[in-house]
Design a protein around this motif. Structure first.
Motif, PDB file in Angstrom:
ATOM      1  N   GLY A  10      71.424  36.167  53.860  1.00 64.65           N
ATOM      2  CA  GLY A  10      70.968  35.767  55.190  1.00 64.65           C
ATOM      3  C   GLY A  10      71.867  34.729  55.832  1.00 64.65           C
ATOM      4  N   ILE A  32      75.615  37.250  52.566  1.00 65.95           N
ATOM      5  CA  ILE A  32      75.321  38.645  52.915  1.00 65.95           C
ATOM      6  C   ILE A  32      74.367  38.675  54.101  1.00 65.95           C
ATOM      7  CG2 ILE A  32      74.149  40.725  52.045  1.00 65.95           C
ATOM      8  CD1 ILE A  32      75.212  39.725  49.252  1.00 65.95           C
ATOM      9  N   ARG A 110      68.237  28.110  67.937  1.00 68.26           N
ATOM     10  CA  ARG A 110      68.703  28.733  66.698  1.00 68.26           C
ATOM     11  C   ARG A 110      69.915  29.628  66.932  1.00 68.26           C
ATOM     12  NH1 ARG A 110      68.504  33.536  64.564  1.00 68.26           N
ATOM     13  NH2 ARG A 110      68.251  33.865  62.319  1.00 68.26           N
ATOM     14  N   GLY A 305      59.905  24.085  61.145  1.00 65.79           N
ATOM     15  CA  GLY A 305      60.287  25.194  60.264  1.00 65.79           C
ATOM     16  C   GLY A 305      61.767  25.201  59.944  1.00 65.79           C
TER      17      GLY A 305
END
Ligand SMILES: Cc1cc2nc3c(=O)[nH]c(=O)nc-3n(C[C@H](O)[C@H](O)[C@H](O)COP(=O)(O)OP(=O)(O)OC[C@H]3O[C@@H](n4cnc5c(N)ncnc54)[C@H](O)[C@@H]3O)c2cc1C
Length: 404
Positions: A10, A32, A110, A305
Motif C-alpha cells: 500500500g 506494492i 491525503r 485516523g
C-alpha cells in the motif's frame, strides 16, 4: 540467504511514510501498490488535517516543506453552535509553542500527501516501487515472508522479504489472512460530505470548525485550491437513498438550512461514506505487521485516523531498523503492538467517539454543561494547553513512550 528487505503493501500515507523513514536509515524497502501511474491521482482526497506531531515526522522525511506550499497553516479551530451560528470556543495551537516546532495544523489533503511522498519515494534508491501491482496473499516461515502479487504485466509473482507490513487500508488482506478480528462497531448513520467554493470566513468561521446541533451536527474545513474548497460534513440516515441525498437541489437546500445566504452555493463535489470504529485484536503475528487503517479505523471527527497511522509508521520503522541492525530482537515488535494498540483504543477511538457525542448531544442541559466546559477550557491557558496536547495526539505519543 534471507533478504533483509521490508515489504510494504500500500502506497497510502502510512505505507509511503514508513517506506521513506526506513529507506532514510538504509533499509531496503519494496512498496506494492495496486494503483498505477495512470490512476494513482484519481483517489478521493479524504484525510487532510495534519497535527503538529505528524508535521514533525513529515519534516523528518523531507515531506513537510513540500506540503506546506500546498496546504493551509491553521493555528485555530472552533467549536460552534449551529443555532444562530454562535462561537462556543476558539482553541489556539500557539498554547503548544513550547511543546512542538509546529504550533498549528496543516490542512493538506491525503491526495497531496501521497502525490508528494510518491515523488520522494521514486527518488530514493533504497525503495523499489511496484505500482499497478496487486497483493493477493502471503506466507511466512522462520526466515522471512513471501508476498504473492499480480504484477504490472498481469503475471503472478512471489516477492521475498524479512517482514511484511500491511498499509493496505481498512480492507487489509493481511489482517484477514492472519484471522485477526477487527473489533468495534459501525455507526448506523452515513456522513455526507459536500464540497463548496465559498469563503466561510466572512461568516465568522475559521479553517476548522466542529459545529454542534441536536438535530444535524456538522464539520466545516477549509482546503487550498485553486479554487479553495470548504468541506461540510452532515450526518444522514442509513436508509436514505444516495441519489436523492446527492441531488444538487437537495444539497443546496441542506446548505441553505445550515447557513442561509439567500444565494446558491457553488457545489464542486460530494460523497457519502460509512464510519467505523474498529481496532484489530492483534497488530502483528510473526513477521506480518498491521499499520494505519489496516490496524484501526475511526470517525474522522477530530482528524486522527491518518495522523495516528503515520505515528504507527514512525514507531514501527524505528523498531524494524533496530531489528535489522541486530540491535534488538523481534520481541520489540510486541512493544509496537502494546504502544500503538493502546493509542488506537484509549486516544484515537475514545476521543473521536467523544467528539461525535459532544456535537450530536440532544439534552439541552448536557449541551449547556458541555459548552460551558469547552468555553472555560479555551479561556484558561493551562487547561487549553492540556486540551490541545490531547486533541493533537502529542499526549498519546508521550504516553506510548512510557509503555514498556
Ligand atoms: C472523509 C474522510 C475524511 C478523513 N479525514 C481525516 C483527517 O482529517 N485526518 C486524519 O488523520 N484522518 C482522516 N481520515 C482517515 C484517513 O483517510 C485514513 O486514516 C488514512 O487514509 C489511512 O491511511 P493508510 O495509508 O493506512 O490507508 P489508505 O489511505 O487506505 O491507503 C491504502 C493504500 O493501499 C492500497 N492497496 C489496498 N489494497 C491493496 C492490495 N491488495 N494490493 C496493493 N495495494 C493495495 C490502496 O490502493 C491505497 O493506496 C478521513 C477519512 C475519510 C473517509
Amino acid at each position: 540467504m534471507t533478504s533483509d528487505r521490508i515489504i510494504v503493501i500500500g502506497a497510502g500515507p502510512v505505507g509511503l511514510c514508513l517506506a521513506l523513514r526506513l529507506a532514510q536509515d538504509g533499509v531496503q524497502v519494496c512498496v506494492i501498490e495496486a494503483l498505477g501511474e495512470d490512476n494513482f491521482l484519481e483517489q478521493v482526497p479524504r484525510a487532510g488535517t495534519n497535527h503538529p506531531a505528524t508535521l514533525e515526522m513529515l519534516d523528518r522525511i523531507g515531506l513537510y516543506s513540500k506540503l506546506e506550499l500546498r496546504g493551509i497553516v491553521a493555528p485555530l479551530f472552533h467549536y460552534r453552535e449551529r443555532k444562530n451560528n454562535e462561537l462556543i470556543a476558539e482553541f489556539d495551537h500557539s498554547h503548544l509553542k513550547d511543546d512542538t516546532r509546529f504550533p498549528y495544523v496543516l490542512q493538506c489533503e491525503r491526495i497531496k500527501i501521497v502525490e508528494e511522498a510518491l515523488k520522494l519515494a521514486k527518488a530514493q534508491p533504497n525503495i523499489e516501487l511496484r505500482l499497478a501491482t496487486t497483493f493477493t496473499s502471503f506466507t511466512q516461515d522462520a526466515d522471512g515472508v513471501t508476498a504473492r502479487v499480480n504484477n504490472a504485466a498481469g503475471e503472478p509473482e512471489a516477492i521475498r522479504g524479512a517482514y511484511l507490513v500491511s498499509g493496505e487500508g481498512a480492507r487489509s488482506i493481511v489482517r484477514k489472512e492472519l484471522g485477526v478480528a477487527f473489533e468495534g462497531f459501525t455507526y448506523p448513520d452515513r456522513t455526507l460530505n459536500i464540497e463548496v467554493a465559498h469563503d466561510f470566513r466572512q461568516h465568522g468561521y475559521t479553517e476548522r470548525n466542529y459545529i454542534s446541533d441536536p438535530d444535524e451536527w456538522s464539520n466545516l474545513f477549509h482546503w487550498k485550491g485553486p479554487p479553495d474548497r470548504w468541506r461540510v460534513h452532515f450526518p444522514t440516515a442509513r436508509e436514505e437513498d444516495e441519489a436523492a441525498l446527492t441531488r444538487p437541489e437537495a444539497m443546496q437546500a441542506r446548505l441553505q438550512r445550515f447557513l442561509p445566504t439567500g444565494k446558491p452555493f457553488d457545489i464542486v463535489g460530494s460523497n457519502l461514506y460509512v464510519v467505523h470504529q474498529r481496532v484489530a485484536e492483534k497488530f502483528r503475528i510473526g513477521r506480518a505487521i498491521l499499520a494505519g487503517d489496516a490496524a484501526h479505523v475511526n470517525s474522522p471527527i477530530g482528524a486522527m485516523g491518518m495522523n495516528s497511522g503515520i505515528h504507527d509508521a514512525f514507531n514501527l520503522a524505528e523498531k524494524l531498523v533496530c531489528i535489522l541492525r541486530r540491535e534488538a530482537d523481534a520481541d520489540v515488535l510486541d512493544r509496537y503492538e502494546r504502544q500503538r494498540r493502546h493509542v488506537a483504543l484509549q486516544h484515537t477511538q475514545a476521543q473521536t467517539i467523544r467528539n461525535k457525542r459532544l456535537l450530536a448531544e440532544k439534552d439541552p442541559a448536557v449541551r449547556r454543561k458541555n459548552h460551558d466546559e469547552l468555553r472555560r477550557t479555551a479561556e484558561d491557558p493551562k487547561l487549553a494547553r492540556a486540551f490541545l496536547l490531547r486533541s493533537s495526539l502529542i499526549e498519546s505519543l508521550r504516553e506510548a513512550e512510557r509503555i514498556p
